[in-house]
Each structure stands twice: as C-alpha cells, then as structure tokens.
Design a protein around this motif. Structure first.
Motif, PDB file in Angstrom:
ATOM      1  N   ASN A 129       7.348 -44.321   1.125  1.00 23.43           N
ATOM      2  CA  ASN A 129       6.583 -44.555   2.575  1.00 23.43           C
ATOM      3  C   ASN A 129       6.949 -46.125   3.146  1.00 23.43           C
ATOM      4  N   ARG A 130       7.179 -45.897   4.427  1.00 28.66           N
ATOM      5  CA  ARG A 130       7.932 -47.019   5.012  1.00 28.66           C
ATOM      6  C   ARG A 130       7.323 -47.152   6.354  1.00 28.66           C
ATOM      7  N   LYS A 131       7.356 -48.602   6.801  1.00 28.65           N
ATOM      8  CA  LYS A 131       6.898 -49.079   8.190  1.00 28.65           C
ATOM      9  C   LYS A 131       7.840 -49.920   8.630  1.00 28.65           C
ATOM     10  N   ILE A 132       8.341 -49.718   9.922  1.00 32.52           N
ATOM     11  CA  ILE A 132       9.309 -50.352  10.631  1.00 32.52           C
ATOM     12  C   ILE A 132       8.676 -51.694  11.151  1.00 32.52           C
ATOM     13  N   ILE A 133       9.026 -52.774  10.809  1.00 31.39           N
ATOM     14  CA  ILE A 133       9.027 -53.987  11.128  1.00 31.39           C
ATOM     15  C   ILE A 133       9.830 -54.659  12.254  1.00 31.39           C
ATOM     16  N   THR A 134       9.238 -55.250  13.195  1.00 28.45           N
ATOM     17  CA  THR A 134      10.318 -55.927  14.301  1.00 28.45           C
ATOM     18  C   THR A 134      10.173 -57.290  14.339  1.00 28.45           C
ATOM     19  N   GLN A 135      11.348 -57.905  14.199  1.00 21.86           N
ATOM     20  CA  GLN A 135      11.293 -59.529  13.892  1.00 21.86           C
ATOM     21  C   GLN A 135      11.283 -60.191  15.412  1.00 21.86           C
ATOM     22  N   GLU A 136      11.104 -61.415  15.350  1.00 21.56           N
ATOM     23  CA  GLU A 136      11.111 -62.095  16.618  1.00 21.56           C
ATOM     24  C   GLU A 136      12.287 -62.068  17.659  1.00 21.56           C
TER      25      GLU A 136
END
Length: 380
Positions: A354-361
């Motif tokens: 199970n994955r979640k996409i994280i967007t950096q600054e």
C-alpha cells in the motif's frame, strides 16, 4: 630617432633642431625627423624658411618664449601642443640648451602623443576589464602566499568584496590578508590546500567560511591555481570564489530532514519503506520492522543489493508490478498491489503493498509504502 620599447609600455619619437630666439624661433638647423614632422624639406629649413612659432599652438607660444628667454637659465624644459604636417595636434615634451653669448638654442623634442594615446587606451581597457570582471557573479581574486605563509590579497572584484563583507575599492588602499578573513575553524584546511598546490603544482578546490560581520559568515568555494611568481619568488594564485551559502544551508536542512525521517522510520510499528516516484522498486528508507519482516540486515539490503526490492521478487512479476504501480500513480495518490517477495528464510510470501504519493516542497515526488502479509501459506 624612434624608441619602440614594448608597445605595452611606451613609444616615443625624438627630434632635434636649433632655433634663433631673436628671430621668432626661426629654425636654423634640424635633423630629418623634425623635417619630416614639419613637412618642410631640409634645404628650405637651412634657407631659414621655417619658424617654430608656426608649429606651436598659439595658446603655448608666450609661455614657451618666456621659458627659452629666461635669464641665467642654460637649460630649459616645457610641454606644449604642436601642429604636424597633417594638421594634427601632437603633444610634445621639450628640453633645450641655450648657447652661451648667442641667441641660438638647441632643442630636443619628444613626441609622446603615441605614448599618451596608448596609456589612455590601456586605461580604457583596464576599466572595461574591471567592469567585465565585476559582472562576474562570483569573486575574482589574485592573492600571493609570502614566505611566512601570509595570504595577501592583491586584487578582488566586486563579487569578492561582497563575499568578504568589504567595500569595493578598499583593496587599493591597503592589502587584505585572506587568512584573516577566513573563519578560524577553516583556516587549517585552506592552508593545507594551498600548501598541497604549491608542493604539487596542482589546483585548489576547497570550501571555507568567510567572516562577513561578527557572528555572521558565508560559505565560499575556492578554485585557484598558481599562474605566476612575484619578484620575491612568492607564488601568485588566480582564483574564483563562489558563494555556496544557500547550497550549504540546503544540505544542512536536507541532512536534518533525513535524520528525522530515519528516526521516524525506525520507530514506525509496521513494515514501512519509501521509494523514489520514478523508481518504485528501489528502496530509499526502511523501518526496523521492515527489515524484521523480510529477515534481512540493512547492510545486505543496501550495500549488497543497492536497495533493489526487485532482487527479492519473482522475475515474472517485476514488469507487471512496475507497470501497475505507475498506472495507479497516474490515476491518484494512493496505490495498492499484491505480489510475492522472498524472505531471509528463502521462502516467498505474498504481500499487500500500500502506497501514498508524497509531493515535496521542490515539486519532486516520492512514495511512502507499507507491507502487509496476506499469505495463506508459504510459496516454494
């Protein structure tokens, strides 16, 4: 005669003549150089057809006559503008000797106009070069290392002055010592880099902090090499200085963030890991429970396998899993997929990833992932 001693220094034409002070400076004799300058044939000069007054700009005539006719003055010197045969104004330095008991005076004229033009041209070039150097966003610096290991700045452009917190032009008033402008904790490393460059004739590539104000400093990258030696045999370095303060601050912040992430991952209660968005099967960080879950050491995962999760998957599944993860990533921020992974015991288990996409600054993306064992039995 003409003396041409390195165009970069000066060029002077000398001319000799004799004038009669009592007859409007009539030229009674001259060499061929003066004859050519005046545009009058030597035979005409010997006939008394040329007057020096006619070649002198009117504004200078009275002062020149006073200088030539000064009593008890065997030698004379003056500067004035003359008009040559082409009508050009030429700046002349003149020294002369009066004949005793005679109205005659022997003059030597030095045409220094070429020298003056050259000096003006060099000044303009220097100003243009200085302006171009100051357009360089980094620092341009010349410094020498003395026998007692003092690092003396001989030139520093505006960018360099900004790095060191000095005003443009102050380096012309006194010589800065570069070693005094370096943060104390970094001086040893700079001296070592300079010493190595002097001993091996190689370039310097090092970093240090410069003291801008009390309690304030900037990070500076120094690239330099020896280009010449001064009269005392001291090496002169030509250097480029680059402000890397922002880079260093970013590195520090990145290191702090990484440390926080590592601590967070270590304390997560489930088998958790992260991957790059574009390389979904390459591990970046893993939790302690993730290593226990698979039964491998951190050294084995990263040093021997480079964090490649695909090394522990069945080959036939790799392409399918990669394509499915990317397809789901394009459709939303959450991903779920099942596949088999080999554990440290050599057995395969089926996991739910199970994955979640994280967007950096900065706009870059990564994936925060966790495993769940959904195996009903071990797969051989």
């Amino acid at each position: 005669m003409t003396e041409d001693i390195d165009e970069g220094i000066y060029e002077v034409d000398f001319m000799n003549l004799v004038v009669d002070k009592a007859d409007n400076l009539r030229v009674v004799d001259s060499d061929s150089h003066f004859s050519e300058f005046a545009g009058v044939h030597p035979s005409k000069i010997k006939q008394g057809k040329l007057f020096l007054h006619d070649l002198i700009k009117p504004a200078y005539r009275e002062d020149i006559m006073k200088a030539l006719c000064k009593k008890n003055s065997p030698y004379v010197y003056f500067k004035a503008e003359f008009i040559d045969r082409h009508g050009n104004e030429v700046f002349i330095h003149c020294c002369g000797q009066n004949f005793q008991s005679s109205t005659l005076c022997r003059l030597t004229l030095a045409d220094v106009s070429k020298s003056m033009q050259l000096q003006e041209r060099l000044k303009r070039q220097a100003k243009e070069m200085d302006y171009l150097i100051d357009l360089v966003t980094g620092g341009v610096c010349l410094f020498k290392v003395t026998s007692d290991m003092q690092i003396v700045v001989e030139y520093l452009n505006a960018g360099g002055c900004k790095l060191f917190g000095t005003a443009k032009g102050l380096y012309n008033l006194r010589q800065y010592r570069l070693d005094e402008l370096i943060y104390s904790d970094d001086r040893s490393a700079v001296f070592q880099a300079i010493g190595k460059a002097m001993a091996t004739d190689t370039a310097i590539d090092t970093e240090f902090r410069t003291i801008v104000h009390n309690g304030e400093y900037k990070w500076c990258k120094l690239n330099a090499a020896i280009k010449e030696y001064d009269n005392d045999g001291n090496p002169v370095f030509h250097a480029m200085l680059t402000d890397i303060t922002t880079v260093k601050e970013s590195e520090v912040n990145s290191d702090k963030m990484y440390d926080r992430l590592v601590k967070m991952f270590k304390n997560l209660p489930s088998p958790t890991f992260s991957t790059d968005y574009d390389n979904p099967l390459v591990l970046q960080l893993v939790s302690e429970d993730f290593m226990k879950f698979l039964g491998y050491s951190r050294t084995y995962l990263f040093d021997e396998h480079g964090g490649r999760l695909s090394d522990f998957m069945q080959e036939r599944e790799i392409k399918y899993v990669t394509a499915n993860i990317k397809k789901q990533a394009e459709q939303g921020n959450e991903i779920s997929i099942r596949y088999s992974v080999r554990t440290g015991s050599g057995k395969y288990i089926v996991v739910e990833d199970n994955r979640k996409i994280i967007t950096q600054e900065d706009g870059s993306k990564s994936m925060l992932c966790s495993f769940k064992n959904v195996t009903k039995k071990y797969i051989d």
